[in-house]
Enzyme design. Sequence first.
Site, mmCIF file in Angstrom:
data_model
loop_
_atom_site.group_PDB
_atom_site.id
_atom_site.type_symbol
_atom_site.label_atom_id
_atom_site.label_comp_id
_atom_site.label_asym_id
_atom_site.label_seq_id
_atom_site.Cartn_x
_atom_site.Cartn_y
_atom_site.Cartn_z
ATOM 1 C CE LYS A 88 -4.539 0.970 0.677
ATOM 2 N NZ LYS A 88 -5.714 0.239 0.214
ATOM 3 N N GLY A 98 -19.710 7.415 5.689
ATOM 4 C CA GLY A 98 -18.850 7.726 4.549
ATOM 5 C C GLY A 98 -19.534 7.315 3.265
ATOM 6 C CB VAL A 99 -22.161 8.499 1.196
ATOM 7 C CG1 VAL A 99 -23.064 7.602 2.006
ATOM 8 C CG2 VAL A 99 -22.267 9.950 1.686
HETATM 9 P P1 NAD Z 1 -13.724 7.898 -0.560
HETATM 10 O O1 NAD Z 1 -12.638 8.842 -0.214
HETATM 11 O O2 NAD Z 1 -14.332 7.993 -1.899
HETATM 12 O O3 NAD Z 1 -14.892 8.014 0.520
HETATM 13 C C1 NAD Z 1 -14.685 8.074 1.883
HETATM 14 C C2 NAD Z 1 -15.712 9.040 2.422
HETATM 15 O O4 NAD Z 1 -15.666 8.983 3.842
HETATM 16 C C3 NAD Z 1 -15.455 10.486 2.025
HETATM 17 O O5 NAD Z 1 -16.605 11.019 1.408
HETATM 18 C C4 NAD Z 1 -15.119 11.180 3.329
HETATM 19 O O6 NAD Z 1 -15.584 12.494 3.378
HETATM 20 C C5 NAD Z 1 -15.858 10.295 4.319
HETATM 21 N N1 NAD Z 1 -15.362 10.385 5.681
HETATM 22 C C6 NAD Z 1 -14.079 10.434 6.125
HETATM 23 N N2 NAD Z 1 -14.042 10.495 7.472
HETATM 24 C C7 NAD Z 1 -15.342 10.476 7.880
HETATM 25 C C8 NAD Z 1 -15.960 10.505 9.147
HETATM 26 N N3 NAD Z 1 -15.258 10.576 10.274
HETATM 27 N N4 NAD Z 1 -17.320 10.469 9.208
HETATM 28 C C9 NAD Z 1 -18.054 10.396 8.088
HETATM 29 N N5 NAD Z 1 -17.503 10.358 6.849
HETATM 30 C C10 NAD Z 1 -16.176 10.399 6.747
HETATM 31 O O7 NAD Z 1 -13.156 6.429 -0.279
HETATM 32 P P2 NAD Z 1 -13.729 5.050 -0.815
HETATM 33 O O8 NAD Z 1 -12.981 4.673 -2.037
HETATM 34 O O9 NAD Z 1 -15.203 5.108 -0.843
HETATM 35 O O10 NAD Z 1 -13.254 4.051 0.333
HETATM 36 C C11 NAD Z 1 -13.913 4.015 1.584
HETATM 37 C C12 NAD Z 1 -13.187 3.048 2.510
HETATM 38 O O11 NAD Z 1 -13.188 1.747 1.933
HETATM 39 C C13 NAD Z 1 -11.716 3.387 2.745
HETATM 40 O O12 NAD Z 1 -11.335 3.036 4.039
HETATM 41 C C14 NAD Z 1 -10.990 2.490 1.761
HETATM 42 O O13 NAD Z 1 -9.678 2.195 2.164
HETATM 43 C C15 NAD Z 1 -11.863 1.277 1.801
HETATM 44 N N6 NAD Z 1 -11.769 0.479 0.578
HETATM 45 C C16 NAD Z 1 -12.062 1.065 -0.599
HETATM 46 C C17 NAD Z 1 -11.989 0.297 -1.744
HETATM 47 C C18 NAD Z 1 -12.361 0.866 -3.087
HETATM 48 O O14 NAD Z 1 -12.552 0.092 -4.037
HETATM 49 N N7 NAD Z 1 -12.506 2.165 -3.214
HETATM 50 C C19 NAD Z 1 -11.590 -1.053 -1.672
HETATM 51 C C20 NAD Z 1 -11.324 -1.605 -0.420
HETATM 52 C C21 NAD Z 1 -11.408 -0.820 0.712
#
Ligand code: NAD
Length: 368
Positions: A94, A194-195
């Site tokens: 990562k 988190g949306v």
């Molecule tokens: P993203 O950045 O698009 O969305 C994350 C959202 O969470 C953001 O809108 C942010 O404003 C919000 N956020 C952050 N802190 C917050 C809080 N304290 N309260 C409420 N909202 C909050 O990220 P993503 O790609 O949607 O990924 C979300 C999670 O899933 C991450 O932890 C990521 O590591 C994990 N993940 C993502 C993927 C993927 O395919 N994108 C794959 C595996 C794991």
Amino acid sequence: MAVATQVTQPVTSTYSIFDQISEMDHEQVVFCHDKASGLKCIIAIHNTVLGPSLGGTRFWNYSSDDEALKDALRLSRGMTYKAAITGLYLGGGKAVIIGDSRKDKSESLFRRYGKFVNSLSGKYITAEDVGTSKEDMEWIARETKYVTGLPEYMGGGGDPSPFTALGVYMGMKAAAKQVYGNDSLSGKKVMVQGVGHVGAHLVNYLEQEDAKILITDLYDDRIAAVSKKHNVIVVNADALYDHDFDIYAPCALGATINDDTIDLLRCSIIAGAANNQLADEKVHGQLLVEKGILYAPDFVINAGGLINVAMELQSYNSERVTVETEKIYHRTLEIFAHAKQKNIPTYKAANEIAEERLRSIAILNSRR
Ligand code: NAD
């Protein structure tokens, strides 16, 4: 023009950094810096027993370098376990870029980063994560072939988030089956924290099942985009724990299940996308058992995105990605059964299964 520098052995706090690296048993950690573009990043390669390490690049405004390092170490270890339990021929890695993804992105920064990824000759393959997008991957791809999550027109699978959301949805349904006796989410109150990329797609699946959906996010534009399309109740991010819900879906950052929050949680299931949801898996994994909350291990159910980007390394086929991602339903049930049989927390059951695969292939490798 400033010359990019790569420091494989940081000069400050060498002892504590090596302590941290050895604690989680990392193979290699690379610190990269480029003054001209403002790039500061850490690439953590945890384990390459099963294959080259693959994991996304997180772009986040860390409050300290130490916090960034910890995140890189925890996330890369999680990727090793995710690839292992999902049956992929990949190791865990990562990267984190330190900065504000809404202000600090530039072509030069990502291309410089791409050069650093390239210098590792395929030992680390990157993709998107929080704060990075497929457009950023396109810039990285100008400098290295070791990048996935590319746009469709470049032969990639595009944004992996829809598949991550599908896997989380499968894992959530498996958890519902375990707790409620059937896997319907109809009428269940689900809190999506988190949306962003994944959370928004998850809301879509939940709406199709007639779940009662609560959402929270730090950014108003994210809330507005999801509220406009779906029937959701918006909750202030700070007030999340004032609410009762059946299912908690952490889809923001990790470690949201910690000493401060665990006693406030009133739900029967935790199933979300965020990596490393348990601040301390030994402590909080056990406490969840005592509280009667079923935890669907994050690295098991959020593997859909990894399955998607891994498919790019072969010949990309979205139907196959869907089939492989849907297998998360049965895999999650198997983990619950293993945990029940051995009377251990679910996180431990998942770890044991992943570690067994790693051990057996490490033995095989040592005989070559
Ligand atoms: P993203 O950045 O698009 O969305 C994350 C959202 O969470 C953001 O809108 C942010 O404003 C919000 N956020 C952050 N802190 C917050 C809080 N304290 N309260 C409420 N909202 C909050 O990220 P993503 O790609 O949607 O990924 C979300 C999670 O899933 C991450 O932890 C990521 O590591 C994990 N993940 C993502 C993927 C993927 O395919 N994108 C794959 C595996 C794991």
